[in-house]
Motif scaffolding. Structure first.
Motif, PDB file in Angstrom:
ATOM      1  N   GLY A 197       2.198  -1.267   4.421  1.00 58.34           N
ATOM      2  CA  GLY A 197       1.738   0.087   4.120  1.00 58.34           C
ATOM      3  C   GLY A 197       0.233   0.242   4.146  1.00 58.34           C
ATOM      4  N   PHE A 198      -0.458  -0.569   4.949  1.00 58.39           N
ATOM      5  CA  PHE A 198      -1.907  -0.459   5.091  1.00 58.39           C
ATOM      6  C   PHE A 198      -2.229   0.082   6.479  1.00 58.39           C
ATOM      7  N   GLY A 199      -3.395   0.705   6.590  1.00 62.16           N
ATOM      8  CA  GLY A 199      -3.880   1.168   7.881  1.00 62.16           C
ATOM      9  C   GLY A 199      -4.095   2.669   7.918  1.00 62.16           C
ATOM     10  N   TYR A 200      -5.328   3.086   8.261  1.00 61.57           N
ATOM     11  CA  TYR A 200      -5.657   4.499   8.417  1.00 61.57           C
ATOM     12  C   TYR A 200      -5.976   4.753   9.881  1.00 61.57           C
ATOM     13  N   ASN A 201      -5.128   5.487  10.562  1.00 61.40           N
ATOM     14  CA  ASN A 201      -5.403   5.872  11.939  1.00 61.40           C
ATOM     15  C   ASN A 201      -5.980   7.283  11.922  1.00 61.40           C
ATOM     16  N   LEU A 202      -7.298   7.362  11.815  1.00 56.41           N
ATOM     17  CA  LEU A 202      -7.949   8.660  11.656  1.00 56.41           C
ATOM     18  C   LEU A 202      -7.896   9.504  12.930  1.00 56.41           C
ATOM     19  N   SER A 203      -7.486   8.893  14.052  1.00 56.48           N
ATOM     20  CA  SER A 203      -7.330   9.680  15.275  1.00 56.48           C
ATOM     21  C   SER A 203      -6.070  10.537  15.220  1.00 56.48           C
ATOM     22  N   LEU A 232       0.556  14.825   2.455  1.00 58.83           N
ATOM     23  CA  LEU A 232      -0.901  14.850   2.630  1.00 58.83           C
ATOM     24  C   LEU A 232      -1.251  14.252   3.995  1.00 58.83           C
ATOM     25  N   PRO A 233      -2.052  14.961   4.806  1.00 57.47           N
ATOM     26  CA  PRO A 233      -2.349  14.466   6.156  1.00 57.47           C
ATOM     27  C   PRO A 233      -3.417  13.372   6.150  1.00 57.47           C
ATOM     28  N   MET A 234      -3.427  12.606   7.228  1.00 60.64           N
ATOM     29  CA  MET A 234      -4.397  11.525   7.379  1.00 60.64           C
ATOM     30  C   MET A 234      -5.835  12.041   7.301  1.00 60.64           C
ATOM     31  N   SER A 235      -6.053  13.280   7.690  1.00 62.54           N
ATOM     32  CA  SER A 235      -7.409  13.852   7.699  1.00 62.54           C
ATOM     33  C   SER A 235      -8.018  13.892   6.300  1.00 62.54           C
ATOM     34  N   ALA A 236      -7.195  13.768   5.238  1.00 64.14           N
ATOM     35  CA  ALA A 236      -7.731  13.778   3.875  1.00 64.14           C
ATOM     36  C   ALA A 236      -8.678  12.610   3.647  1.00 64.14           C
ATOM     37  N   ALA A 283      -0.923  12.921  10.889  1.00 63.37           N
ATOM     38  CA  ALA A 283       0.066  11.944  10.441  1.00 63.37           C
ATOM     39  C   ALA A 283       0.052  11.865   8.917  1.00 63.37           C
ATOM     40  N   PRO A 284       1.184  11.484   8.278  1.00 62.62           N
ATOM     41  CA  PRO A 284       1.215  11.420   6.815  1.00 62.62           C
ATOM     42  C   PRO A 284       0.337  10.290   6.281  1.00 62.62           C
ATOM     43  N   LEU A 285      -0.494  10.617   5.315  1.00 63.07           N
ATOM     44  CA  LEU A 285      -1.361   9.611   4.702  1.00 63.07           C
ATOM     45  C   LEU A 285      -0.562   8.682   3.803  1.00 63.07           C
ATOM     46  N   HIS A 286       0.404   9.225   3.059  1.00 59.20           N
ATOM     47  CA  HIS A 286       1.229   8.452   2.126  1.00 59.20           C
ATOM     48  C   HIS A 286       2.699   8.525   2.536  1.00 59.20           C
ATOM     49  N   TYR A 287       3.462   7.535   2.086  1.00 60.20           N
ATOM     50  CA  TYR A 287       4.895   7.542   2.396  1.00 60.20           C
ATOM     51  C   TYR A 287       5.672   8.529   1.536  1.00 60.20           C
ATOM     52  N   TYR A 288       5.067   9.042   0.474  1.00 51.32           N
ATOM     53  CA  TYR A 288       5.799   9.838  -0.506  1.00 51.32           C
ATOM     54  C   TYR A 288       5.388  11.306  -0.570  1.00 51.32           C
ATOM     55  N   GLY A 302       0.825  -1.187   0.000  1.00 54.73           N
ATOM     56  CA  GLY A 302       0.000   0.000   0.000  1.00 54.73           C
ATOM     57  C   GLY A 302       0.869   1.251   0.000  1.00 54.73           C
ATOM     58  N   ASN A 303       0.229   2.398   0.045  1.00 57.82           N
ATOM     59  CA  ASN A 303       0.952   3.670  -0.023  1.00 57.82           C
ATOM     60  C   ASN A 303       0.968   4.410   1.295  1.00 57.82           C
ATOM     61  N   GLY A 304       0.660   3.695   2.388  1.00 61.56           N
ATOM     62  CA  GLY A 304       0.520   4.333   3.684  1.00 61.56           C
ATOM     63  C   GLY A 304       1.803   4.938   4.233  1.00 61.56           C
ATOM     64  N   GLY A 305       1.639   6.041   4.966  1.00 58.39           N
ATOM     65  CA  GLY A 305       2.768   6.719   5.582  1.00 58.39           C
ATOM     66  C   GLY A 305       3.508   5.854   6.587  1.00 58.39           C
ATOM     67  N   VAL A 306       2.875   4.773   7.072  1.00 56.92           N
ATOM     68  CA  VAL A 306       3.519   3.881   8.029  1.00 56.92           C
ATOM     69  C   VAL A 306       4.769   3.225   7.455  1.00 56.92           C
ATOM     70  N   LEU A 307       4.899   3.197   6.118  1.00 62.47           N
ATOM     71  CA  LEU A 307       6.067   2.604   5.472  1.00 62.47           C
ATOM     72  C   LEU A 307       7.323   3.456   5.641  1.00 62.47           C
TER      73      LEU A 307
END
Length: 283
Positions: free
Chosen positions: A223-229, A241-245, A233-238, A62-67
């Motif tokens: 790279g999966f997982g959305y922590n909307l709380s 864009l914030p998680m709030s998007a 936090a970054p939505l993507h690793y690249y 995935g493209n998650g910021g957790v990566l």
């Protein structure tokens, strides 16, 4: 067993045309036939990964910021089949996400404007969410321009070229999307053969998970997982864009998808390499 891709030498079932995209190809029979005639036969392409007789391991990246910063690139590159989503870049991020690509799974608006995969064996798997996506895919296979009329139906800029040969394109069987929505996420079926604006659709990430289950014996996610709380936090690793998007998304159900992924991971059916959905290795 669902055939993950459509082929010109494999007869299409009537069920394929019961629904409009993304559940099916209703009203697009001619366009689908035209596209499939440009693609290879099922028997003329080499097997994906190790082939059907080997124990095959898939990872869906995935493209998650957790990566970011985990340096999982070398581990990801060890998998037999590596599925990447939309425009997730490699290059400067390869230390975290790897260099190899087996499949890049996307739709026009999600595809990279500039091709980022250097793997000579990479495939582009086209996901059709609307009728014009078929026309765009045909244009990419034929290396021709998209018509001005078609450009009007895209909600953001799309690539005007995918630098791959015709044998490197695949058309995703819409049954994969339908199965993900109805059987896995338990969404109600569309009515009247149309995909309504209020109807939820699976994200391409969860759909890729279903595709991976058809291709491989073992499936992992990264790279999966959305922590909307954590809205900042970054939505993507690249990008930044914030998680709030994700809160602005109306066509996806983040809660439903997270619940499904947690159940699969907690049950041992799928492994979460980054712990963004369900962390079994965290203290």
């Amino acid at each position: 067993m669902t055939q993950p891709f459509l082929w010109k030498d494999v007869p299409s079932s009537d069920e394929l045309f019961l629904y409009a995209p993304p559940f099916g190809f209703r009203g697009l029979e001619h366009k689908v036939e035209e596209l499939l005639n440009q693609l290879p036969d099922s028997g003329s392409v080499p097997p994906l990964g190790l082939g059907p007789d080997a124990c095959q391991r898939c990872v869906v990246v995935g493209n998650g910021g957790v990566l970011r910063g985990l340096e999982l690139g070398p581990l990801i590159d060890q998998y037999d089949v590596i599925i990447r989503l939309n425009s997730g870049p490699l290059g400067e991020f390869s230390g975290d996400v790897g260099n190899r690509t087996s499949i890049r799974m996307s739709y026009p608006e999600g595809s990279p404007l500039y091709w980022v995969d250097t793997d000579p064996h990479a495939l582009f798997v086209a996901v059709v969410y609307k009728g014009v996506d078929i026309s765009w895919t045909s244009a990419m296979v034929n290396k021709r321009s998209v018509s001005l009329w078609d450009w009007m139906f895209f909600w953001q800029k799309v690539p005007d070229r995918i630098p791959l040969e015709p044998h490197q394109f695949r058309l995703l069987n819409p049954h994969v999307i339908r199965e993900t929505a109805l059987d896995l996420l338990k969404y109600p079926p569309p009515t009247g053969g149309l995909w309504g604006r209020s109807q939820k659709v699976p994200t391409i990430g969860v759909s890729a998970l279903d595709l991976a289950s058809l291709l491989c014996d073992e499936v992992s996610l990264a790279g999966f997982g959305y922590n909307l709380s954590q809205e900042g936090a970054p939505l993507h690793y690249y990008d930044q864009l914030p998680m709030s998007a994700m809160l602005q998304q109306r066509s996806h159900s983040v809660d439903k998808e997270t619940g499904l992924l947690r159940a699969l991971i907690a049950g041992g059916a799928v492994a979460d390499l980054t712990g963004g959905v369900h962390c079994s290795f965290c203290s």
